[in-house]
Design a protein around this motif. Structure first.
Motif, mmCIF file in Angstrom:
data_model
loop_
_atom_site.group_PDB
_atom_site.id
_atom_site.type_symbol
_atom_site.label_atom_id
_atom_site.label_comp_id
_atom_site.label_asym_id
_atom_site.label_seq_id
_atom_site.Cartn_x
_atom_site.Cartn_y
_atom_site.Cartn_z
ATOM 1 N N GLU A 251 50.095 45.449 34.377
ATOM 2 C CA GLU A 251 48.779 45.875 34.870
ATOM 3 C C GLU A 251 48.370 47.195 34.244
ATOM 4 O O GLU A 251 47.218 47.358 33.800
ATOM 5 C CB GLU A 251 48.800 46.011 36.389
ATOM 6 C CG GLU A 251 48.757 44.694 37.123
ATOM 7 C CD GLU A 251 48.605 44.898 38.620
ATOM 8 O OE1 GLU A 251 47.536 45.377 39.043
ATOM 9 O OE2 GLU A 251 49.562 44.577 39.344
ATOM 10 N N ARG A 252 49.282 48.151 34.203
ATOM 11 C CA ARG A 252 48.988 49.465 33.619
ATOM 12 C C ARG A 252 48.620 49.316 32.145
ATOM 13 O O ARG A 252 47.633 49.887 31.676
ATOM 14 C CB ARG A 252 50.220 50.350 33.803
ATOM 15 C CG ARG A 252 50.002 51.805 33.690
ATOM 16 C CD ARG A 252 51.183 52.665 34.158
ATOM 17 N NE ARG A 252 52.507 52.140 33.826
ATOM 18 C CZ ARG A 252 53.348 51.602 34.713
ATOM 19 N NH1 ARG A 252 53.016 51.491 35.973
ATOM 20 N NH2 ARG A 252 54.535 51.166 34.317
ATOM 21 N N ARG B 33 45.105 47.741 31.638
ATOM 22 C CA ARG B 33 44.017 48.708 31.885
ATOM 23 C C ARG B 33 43.910 49.719 30.746
ATOM 24 O O ARG B 33 42.801 50.077 30.340
ATOM 25 C CB ARG B 33 44.215 49.393 33.224
ATOM 26 C CG ARG B 33 44.026 48.425 34.370
ATOM 27 C CD ARG B 33 44.000 49.095 35.715
ATOM 28 N NE ARG B 33 44.078 48.121 36.786
ATOM 29 C CZ ARG B 33 43.118 47.307 37.162
ATOM 30 N NH1 ARG B 33 41.964 47.319 36.534
ATOM 31 N NH2 ARG B 33 43.282 46.466 38.170
ATOM 32 N N THR C 23 39.204 44.390 34.762
ATOM 33 C CA THR C 23 39.710 43.693 35.941
ATOM 34 C C THR C 23 41.014 43.003 35.584
ATOM 35 O O THR C 23 41.076 42.229 34.640
ATOM 36 C CB THR C 23 38.697 42.628 36.433
ATOM 37 O OG1 THR C 23 37.444 43.259 36.675
ATOM 38 C CG2 THR C 23 39.181 41.965 37.713
ATOM 39 N N TRP D 216 41.044 46.360 29.770
ATOM 40 C CA TRP D 216 40.654 45.296 30.705
ATOM 41 C C TRP D 216 40.128 45.937 31.985
ATOM 42 O O TRP D 216 40.866 46.642 32.668
ATOM 43 C CB TRP D 216 41.846 44.393 31.031
ATOM 44 C CG TRP D 216 42.265 43.559 29.882
ATOM 45 C CD1 TRP D 216 43.289 43.810 29.019
ATOM 46 C CD2 TRP D 216 41.651 42.347 29.451
ATOM 47 N NE1 TRP D 216 43.349 42.807 28.069
ATOM 48 C CE2 TRP D 216 42.361 41.896 28.310
ATOM 49 C CE3 TRP D 216 40.580 41.586 29.909
ATOM 50 C CZ2 TRP D 216 42.024 40.734 27.640
ATOM 51 C CZ3 TRP D 216 40.256 40.432 29.242
ATOM 52 C CH2 TRP D 216 40.966 40.011 28.118
#
Length: 71
Positions: free
Chosen positions: A27-28, A31, A37, A35
């Motif tokens: 996730e990190r 981002r 979302t 991205w």
């Protein structure tokens, strides 16, 4: 007539590169790569099929990304 807004740009990034990563790290990283979302999902989650530009989906099994796809 009002101008049409431009659709969000997606990063030039392959979802396959996230498979196998720890979900928090993935996730990190997503981002950081642009991205807007990032959506982690449990296995076999029931989700709608609409495509959303700028969204990266992760199927998460045992804390790791098992599958990743755009939209």
């Amino acid at each position: 007539m009002a101008p049409h807004p431009a659709p969000p740009q997606e990063p030039q990034d392959s979802p396959d590169g996230y498979v196998g990563l720890d979900v928090a790290h993935a996730e990190r990283l997503a981002r950081e790569r642009g991205w807007p979302t990032v959506r982690p999902l449990p296995p076999d989650a029931i989700i709608t099929m609409e495509y959303r530009a700028g969204r990266l989906n992760f199927e998460v099994r045992d804390g790791r990304v098992a599958r990743a796809w755009k939209g």
